[in-house]
Design an enzyme around this catalytic site. Structure first.
Site, PDB file in Angstrom:
ATOM      1  N   HIS A 114       0.828  -1.205   0.000  1.00  0.00           N
ATOM      2  CA  HIS A 114       0.000   0.000   0.000  1.00  0.00           C
ATOM      3  C   HIS A 114       0.858   1.248   0.000  1.00  0.00           C
ATOM      4  O   HIS A 114       0.570   2.228  -0.714  1.00  0.00           O
ATOM      5  CB  HIS A 114      -0.925  -0.023   1.225  1.00  0.00           C
ATOM      6  N   HIS A 174       1.404   4.100  -3.370  1.00  0.00           N
ATOM      7  CA  HIS A 174       1.238   5.541  -3.288  1.00  0.00           C
ATOM      8  C   HIS A 174       2.515   6.301  -3.657  1.00  0.00           C
ATOM      9  O   HIS A 174       2.457   7.499  -3.958  1.00  0.00           O
ATOM     10  CB  HIS A 174       0.757   5.949  -1.897  1.00  0.00           C
ATOM     11  N   HIS A 198      -7.821  -1.215  -5.017  1.00  0.00           N
ATOM     12  CA  HIS A 198      -8.545  -1.281  -3.758  1.00  0.00           C
ATOM     13  C   HIS A 198      -9.703  -2.291  -3.822  1.00  0.00           C
ATOM     14  O   HIS A 198     -10.043  -2.922  -2.815  1.00  0.00           O
ATOM     15  CB  HIS A 198      -9.051   0.110  -3.364  1.00  0.00           C
ATOM     16  N   GLU A 241     -10.378   9.670  -5.289  1.00  0.00           N
ATOM     17  CA  GLU A 241      -9.084   9.782  -4.622  1.00  0.00           C
ATOM     18  C   GLU A 241      -8.695  11.238  -4.428  1.00  0.00           C
ATOM     19  O   GLU A 241      -7.968  11.581  -3.510  1.00  0.00           O
ATOM     20  CB  GLU A 241      -8.000   9.069  -5.433  1.00  0.00           C
ATOM     21  N   HIS A 271     -11.998  10.831  -0.214  1.00  0.00           N
ATOM     22  CA  HIS A 271     -11.247   9.672   0.278  1.00  0.00           C
ATOM     23  C   HIS A 271     -10.239  10.075   1.346  1.00  0.00           C
ATOM     24  O   HIS A 271     -10.189   9.493   2.438  1.00  0.00           O
ATOM     25  CB  HIS A 271     -10.538   8.983  -0.889  1.00  0.00           C
ATOM     26  N   HIS A 277     -10.410   9.443   5.653  1.00  0.00           N
ATOM     27  CA  HIS A 277      -9.283   8.828   6.359  1.00  0.00           C
ATOM     28  C   HIS A 277      -8.866   9.681   7.555  1.00  0.00           C
ATOM     29  O   HIS A 277      -8.673   9.173   8.664  1.00  0.00           O
ATOM     30  CB  HIS A 277      -8.092   8.669   5.410  1.00  0.00           C
ATOM     31  N   HIS A 333     -13.404   1.361   2.806  1.00  0.00           N
ATOM     32  CA  HIS A 333     -13.201   1.028   1.395  1.00  0.00           C
ATOM     33  C   HIS A 333     -14.294   0.097   0.877  1.00  0.00           C
ATOM     34  O   HIS A 333     -14.462  -0.034  -0.337  1.00  0.00           O
ATOM     35  CB  HIS A 333     -11.799   0.466   1.178  1.00  0.00           C
TER      36      HIS A 333
END
Length: 667
Positions: free
Chosen positions: A203, A207, A232, A344, A359, A363, A399
């Site tokens: 993950h 990114h 995802h 995103e 998104h 978080h 998610h």
């Protein structure tokens, strides 16, 4: 520079100044005096003794006022807009350097000035995207910032060992399999999966390959928004399958952001490079409006709900509002990419002022639910950091919501016709998998112990190896076999391999409409079919989804030994050791699906081949187009055609399905 790989020493012990010896070879850098803070200039001559192995070009100091707005001891998060702005400025500084020596010199200066976590992120992104460094594999984050993966007790024991024992007699510090919770918490049954080091490294690295912001050339990668959806989506499918293996129901999506979060999580992590104790979240916590002026972050739960509703409005009107305020239709093949960029919220979002930063800020809202207005001076929890977020059960519930949004859009698209699914003249007559010393169609998993050296990530302690031993899931390697009849002249095809659970949590056979959402992509590759009967074999270790175990946990020393060799695996990919779901001791029933699609509909014209062999299904090809013209997840990414209620009814002659069993040995 005598050795180009010496640049990797900038990842070594990020809180120790650059003039201190680095690595096992105790490499020293001739850091220009004007790069140093006044309070350490005198200390430089004492530490290095005036010797140096790597000369550093002295340059005009770059303008890093924006990155310097974040203190060296503060936590850093990609999900915080202000932090992304600072990191983007630093990335741009690195990318603007014309030569390798300029880049090295500038990086050495910045490393000891800016926040270490921000530096690691920005420096890694630059390394992956600069033409003169992108073939140098960066070390895994476990080696650089181990506190994001190992509990504070383990790190404390490792430090004590380093100070009390010589390197030759240091035994591995063993991490217990259960250290974040007990079996009183049913969610802990799948903690081995959520807390797996390789999964969390995947993950983080994803990114790095797909940064939110920065130079448009490194952000605007081919089908980036669609890949955000699909990577995802596959994580969700894998996690749901893992839950079924452990007699847990599938994830209940977290879409009502005003209801209490049922799952608590106590990470047991403690930062070594920042004044940051990762806070716990007790069961029953509630998201609140976030007002954190110290990081220029202020928004309400109502803002999140408004952005969510506007995204649903895109789906059901089939149009979105662009930056000029004009309505633009979603097209059948580009719509998912646009929706992914909006969800995103990278700089590719067509209108952030309308669709927001959903998104990332959900978080952060979850990660701040313990102290949303900074009254207790607490920092964010693990959901606020890509390197740690997948440890938390709420990650998958959130998610689950985002995945449902994408599914809502996919359900508006026309179903695949028989012509779009078929491959005229090609028929699969038999498929099976074979594990050595097992009956056909049986996969086996077991527990395995591996070691990681933490010495490069623990600052200001004696040098030498500091092994940590952890337990993780593993599987026996296996081989797919496919028998296909080609009634044409030689033809190219794409083999697509998926597995899915056969029964739901109630023991009932899945309807196809549900099972297709749990299809786990295992591999995808091209074949040349000769006329007549073809037997195709494929090793599980060749999967297009994974990178090898030794590359997931490769050490910095191994990286340095590859200076003049082609390093095929560039770092992004699902860990090979987690390719197969855990299964059960009695055997978990699954179905193996294999399809050969017509390559004329799959082919993507590339400018030139790439040296990387990343896990292309989840990561794409670096600096190239995504190597499959079909929608990601094909043929399971859309509603089934009329009359299809089961997987068997979905099949065409170029597809086949068979029962398999995943058996786990709990030793």
């Amino acid at each position: 520079m005598s050795n180009r790989m010496d640049i990797l020493h900038l990842f070594d012990r990020t809180m120790e100044p650059m003039y201190m010896p680095k690595g096992r070879e105790r490499v020293t850098f001739d850091v220009p005096l004007n790069y140093l803070s006044e309070n350490v200039e005198g200390f430089k001559s004492i530490t290095t003794g005036g010797t140096s192995k790597v000369p550093i070009k002295e340059m005009s100091l770059p303008d890093i006022r924006i990155p310097l707005q974040l203190g060296r001891q503060e936590p850093f998060s990609l999900f915080i807009p202000k932090h992304r702005e600072m990191a983007t400025s630093l990335i741009d500084t690195f990318l603007d350097m014309e030569t390798f020596d300029d880049f090295l010199s500038t990086s050495i200066y910045c490393r000891d000035q800016v926040n270490p976590q921000m530096f690691v992120y920005a420096f890694s992104v630059a390394m992956l995207h600069r033409p003169d460094t992108r073939d140098i594999p960066i070390p895994p984050l476990t080696e650089i910032l181990p506190e994001k993966y190992f509990d504070k007790r383990t790190l404390s024991r490792a430090k004590k060992m380093a100070n009390l024992m010589p390197e030759t007699s240091r035994p591995p510090v063993e991490i217990p399999r259960e250290f974040t919770a007990s079996d009183l918490d049913e969610e802990h049954r799948v903690a081995y999966w959520r807390e797996d080091i390789g999964i969390n490294l995947h993950h983080w690295h994803w990114h790095l390959v797909y940064p939110f912001e920065g130079n448009i050339n490194i952000v605007n990668k081919d089908r980036r928004g669609e890949l955000f959806y699909y990577m995802h989506h596959q994580v969700q499918a894998r996690y749901n399958c893992e839950r079924l293996c452990n007699r847990l129901p599938r994830v209940k999506r977290f879409h009502n952001w005003r209801e209490p979060i049922q799952e608590g999580y106590f990470p047991k992590l403690d930062s070594l490079v920042a004044d940051h104790v990762w806070p716990a979240r007790p069961a029953g916590a509630v998201i609140k409006d976030v007002h954190r002026p110290e990081i220029y972050l202020s928004y309400d739960v109502q803002d999140l709900e408004r952005w969510r509703d506007r995204i649903y409005e895109i789906i059901h009107t089939g149009t979105y509002i662009d930056s000029r305020g004009e309505r633009v239709p979603l097209t059948e093949f580009e719509g998912i990419n646009v929706l992914g960029n909006i969800m995103e919220s990278s700089i590719l979002s067509p209108n952030r002022s309308v669709y927001g930063d959903l998104h990332n800020l959900v978080h952060m809202a979850i990660s701040y639910c313990h102290d949303p207005d900074h009254r207790y001076l607490e920092n964010f929890g693990i959901m606020g950091e890509p390197a740690t977020a997948m440890r938390d059960p709420i990650f998958y519930r959130f998610h689950g919501f985002t995945d449902r949004v994408f599914l809502e859009y996919k359900n508006t698209l026309p179903e695949y016709s028989l012509q779009q699914l078929s491959f005229a003249g090609v028929e699969i007559t038999d498929i099976w998998v074979q594990t050595p010393d097992q009956s056909a169609n049986v996969l086996t998993t077991f527990w395995k112990q591996s070691d990681i050296d933490l010495s490069r990530g623990l600052d200001f302690i004696p040098r030498g190896s500091l092994p940590v031993r952890f337990t993780h899931l593993f599987h026996t390697n296996f081989t797919y076999s496919i028998v296909a009849i080609n009634r044409n002249a030689p033809r190219r095809g794409t083999v697509r391999i998926f597995i899915a659970p056969k029964r739901n949590e109630r023991g009932m056979l899945y309807e196809f409409i549900e099972q297709k959402e749990l299809m786990i992509e295992m591999d995808k590759f091209t074949v040349l079919l000769g006329p007549g009967r073809n037997t195709i074999e494929r090793k599980s270790t060749d999967s297009s989804v994974t990178i090898p175990f030794e590359k997931t946990f490769r050490s910095l020393d191994e990286n340095r030994s590859n200076d003049n060799e082609e390093f095929n695996f560039c770092g992004c990919g699902w860990p090979q050791h987690m390719l197969v779901p855990k299964g059960t001791e009695e055997g978990f029933p699954m179905e193996l699906f294999i399809m050969i699609s017509d390559y004329t509909g799959d082919e993507v014209q590339q400018e030139e081949p790439t040296r990387c062999r990343d896990a292309v299904s989840y990561c794409g090809l670096r600096d190239r187009k995504y190597p499959d013209a079909r929608p990601m997840g094909y043929p399971f990414d859309r509603r089934p055609r009329a009359g299809v209620d089961t997987l068997a009814q979905f099949l065409t002659s170029n597809m086949a399905v068979t029962d398999i069993t995943v058996r786990h040995t709990d030793i």
